[in-house]
Write a protein that holds these residues in place. Structure first.
Motif, PDB file in Angstrom:
ATOM      1  N   ALA A 173      -9.672  -7.219 -16.691  1.00 18.58           N
ATOM      2  CA  ALA A 173      -8.389  -6.638 -16.288  1.00 18.58           C
ATOM      3  C   ALA A 173      -8.709  -5.527 -15.295  1.00 18.58           C
ATOM      4  O   ALA A 173      -9.322  -4.529 -15.655  1.00 18.58           O
ATOM      5  N   LEU A 174      -8.314  -5.718 -14.044  1.00 14.35           N
ATOM      6  CA  LEU A 174      -8.722  -4.819 -12.965  1.00 14.35           C
ATOM      7  C   LEU A 174      -7.599  -3.917 -12.477  1.00 14.35           C
ATOM      8  O   LEU A 174      -7.821  -3.074 -11.621  1.00 14.35           O
ATOM      9  N   ALA A 175      -6.396  -4.107 -13.016  1.00 12.38           N
ATOM     10  CA  ALA A 175      -5.250  -3.298 -12.599  1.00 12.38           C
ATOM     11  C   ALA A 175      -4.500  -2.812 -13.825  1.00 12.38           C
ATOM     12  O   ALA A 175      -4.441  -3.501 -14.851  1.00 12.38           O
ATOM     13  N   HIS A 206      -1.816   5.936  -9.047  1.00  8.79           N
ATOM     14  CA  HIS A 206      -3.240   6.268  -8.930  1.00  8.79           C
ATOM     15  C   HIS A 206      -3.946   5.399  -7.894  1.00  8.79           C
ATOM     16  O   HIS A 206      -5.062   5.709  -7.484  1.00  8.79           O
ATOM     17  N   SER A 207      -3.317   4.318  -7.492  1.00  7.63           N
ATOM     18  CA  SER A 207      -3.972   3.328  -6.634  1.00  7.63           C
ATOM     19  C   SER A 207      -3.372   3.327  -5.237  1.00  7.63           C
ATOM     20  O   SER A 207      -2.168   3.472  -5.062  1.00  7.63           O
ATOM     21  N   LYS A 208      -4.239   3.119  -4.229  1.00  6.56           N
ATOM     22  CA  LYS A 208      -3.732   2.944  -2.866  1.00  6.56           C
ATOM     23  C   LYS A 208      -2.932   1.650  -2.758  1.00  6.56           C
ATOM     24  O   LYS A 208      -2.017   1.548  -1.961  1.00  6.56           O
ATOM     25  N   ILE A 209      -3.313   0.641  -3.576  1.00  4.76           N
ATOM     26  CA  ILE A 209      -2.457  -0.536  -3.704  1.00  4.76           C
ATOM     27  C   ILE A 209      -1.365  -0.129  -4.686  1.00  4.76           C
ATOM     28  O   ILE A 209      -1.491  -0.254  -5.892  1.00  4.76           O
ATOM     29  N   PHE A 228       0.826  -1.206   0.000  1.00  2.00           N
ATOM     30  CA  PHE A 228       0.000   0.000   0.000  1.00  2.00           C
ATOM     31  C   PHE A 228       0.866   1.264   0.000  1.00  2.00           C
ATOM     32  O   PHE A 228       2.048   1.242   0.374  1.00  2.00           O
ATOM     33  N   ASP A 229       0.255   2.356  -0.419  1.00  8.39           N
ATOM     34  CA  ASP A 229       0.992   3.607  -0.585  1.00  8.39           C
ATOM     35  C   ASP A 229       1.668   4.076   0.701  1.00  8.39           C
ATOM     36  O   ASP A 229       2.777   4.602   0.676  1.00  8.39           O
ATOM     37  N   GLY A 231      -7.260   4.379 -11.915  1.00  8.05           N
ATOM     38  CA  GLY A 231      -7.170   5.440 -12.913  1.00  8.05           C
ATOM     39  C   GLY A 231      -7.540   4.971 -14.301  1.00  8.05           C
ATOM     40  O   GLY A 231      -7.170   5.595 -15.309  1.00  8.05           O
ATOM     41  N   LEU A 232      -8.302   3.872 -14.393  1.00 12.97           N
ATOM     42  CA  LEU A 232      -8.689   3.291 -15.677  1.00 12.97           C
ATOM     43  C   LEU A 232     -10.170   3.499 -15.937  1.00 12.97           C
ATOM     44  O   LEU A 232     -10.985   3.515 -15.007  1.00 12.97           O
ATOM     45  N   SER A 233     -10.540   3.642 -17.191  1.00 13.79           N
ATOM     46  CA  SER A 233     -11.948   3.704 -17.560  1.00 13.79           C
ATOM     47  C   SER A 233     -12.506   2.297 -17.682  1.00 13.79           C
ATOM     48  O   SER A 233     -11.758   1.324 -17.838  1.00 13.79           O
TER      49      SER A 233
END
Length: 400
Positions: free
Chosen positions: A126-128, A59-62, A24-25, A169-171
């Motif tokens: 695709a989630l990441a 862009h992700s906390k992970i 995590f960040d 950060g993905l559409s």
């Protein structure tokens, strides 16, 4: 090979070091070197000890999703081919592969990727960001692996339309991957035929994780009057019907799901004994109780009532209420199948909530069995997010 280095803070990375896949960040001390979001980076402990390599995304906390503990491992076609081949060989040993989940993200060491096989169709998410870059390669490799076993994939559909992508950060993306085909795909599971809507159905179109839990209720349903709550496209209801239930009522709030369930009942020649109702379950159950209805078996398969720790308290109320109502509708000596698919509603809390509901309605529960998700959704120890499905079958006793 990208040489950007992520260094952890002292005392951080406990999840990673115990076998998990996420950093995590707030665990990161520094990132040295040039990189773009989605690139592969090296990960070091606070003292410089190498911990492995993974995708980074600011862009992700992970912040980093780990791919390998081997810092010398090239992340290339050969790497992904081995990961996919290992995943497929595992499924061949553990589940019915006519329809199954082939890739379950972190539990298959391919973080952020889900691939389901429905007969001769693949559906993937695709989630990441990092894994999204490799999706064309991954699908091509997997098709080649399946062809080696004589399995020719007719079509591939992308369902990268989950909310998780926004956190990366993905559409959202969905649609045909490499050619159009009929998106109502027929599968057979436990002897039951289904039409799976891979285009508009929930998630990837069908909940494969309950495969063997559905099979487990069959032996209890012969000549039984069955109520299946949150039936979705009728899977538990149809397993009850094909097992010889005298009557089955499936209930769901989704009109689209109910229409699909009715098609599935017709497909199996069960329309005379398995019927469906488009109603809110929480509103219907008190009505059935007032009418004096009793069932030999009640099945509760609700959607996740919580998707975050912050809403667990409200989720507990929902699970307690639905189990309380369900127990009231079970005949003395009848059976209750109940489950939770929320990762945050852990085993201990779910069990405690069911016990509270039983005390409130003055019944005694005799546990028949406890189950989790199907083996094609493997639970990776130390990756807590991979363990989400809890499934109980109880006998409900009133007069003892």
């Amino acid at each position: 090979m990208n040489k950007a280095i992520v260094t952890l803070k002292k005392g951080e990375g406990r999840m990673l070091k115990s076998g998990g896949a996420w950093i995590f960040d707030n665990e990161i001390e520094s990132v040295m070197g040039n990189f773009d979001d989605g690139d592969i980076v090296l990960v070091h402990d606070f003292d410089g000890y190498p911990l492995g390599r993974g995708f980074i995304n600011r862009h992700s906390k992970i912040r980093v999703r780990m791919l390998t503990r081997n810092i010398d491992q090239e992340i290339n076609e050969a790497f992904f081919a081995k990961r996919l081949r290992d995943a497929w060989e595992y499924r061949k040993k553990t589940v019915d592969i006519s329809s199954c989940r082939i890739v379950f993200g972190e539990a298959d060491f391919l973080p952020g990727m889900v691939i389901d096989k429905f007969s001769d169709v693949l559906v993937f998410q695709a989630l990441a960001l990092g894994i999204d870059r490799y999706k064309e390669l991954l699908i091509r490799i997997l098709r080649e692996i399946l062809q080696e076993d004589g399995i020719w994939i007719h079509g591939v559909y992308e369902r990268s339309d989950a909310k998780e992508r926004e956190k990366e950060g993905l559409s959202k993306v969905s649609g045909f991957f490499d050619g159009k085909f009929d998106t109502d795909v027929e599968i057979v599971e436990n002897g039951v035929r289904y039409l799976v809507d891979v285009k508009d159905g929930q998630k990837t179109g069908f909940f494969l994780d309950q495969k063997y839990n559905r099979l487990a209720i069959q032996r209890l349903c012969k000549d039984a009057k069955v109520l299946d709550c949150f039936t979705h496209t009728g899977s538990f209801a149809l397993n009850a019907g094909i097992a010889g239930a005298s009557s089955v009522l499936g209930v769901d709030a989704s009109e689209l799901a109910i229409k699909q369930a009715e098609k599935n009942a017709e497909l199996n020649g069960l329309s005379d004994r398995v019927r469906f109702m488009n109603r809110d379950v929480f509103a219907l159950l008190p009505e059935l109780e007032k009418q004096g209805e009793k069932f030999d078996m009640v099945i509760l398969d609700p959607p996740a009532f919580t998707k975050s720790r912050s809403s667990v308290k409200n989720a507990v109320k929902g699970y307690r209420e639905i189990n309380l109502r369900g127990m009231k509708l079970v005949k003395d000596g009848g059976f209750l199948a109940t489950c939770s698919c929320s990762h945050f509603m852990d085993y201990e809390l779910f069990t405690k909530t069911i016990a509270q509901a039983a005390r409130n309605v003055h019944v005694r529960l005799r546990q028949v069995e406890f189950r989790t998700q199907s083996p094609d959704h493997p639970i990776l120890w130390a990756a807590d997010e991979s363990y989400y499905l809890k499934f109980y079958i109880f006998q409900v006793c009133r007069e003892y």
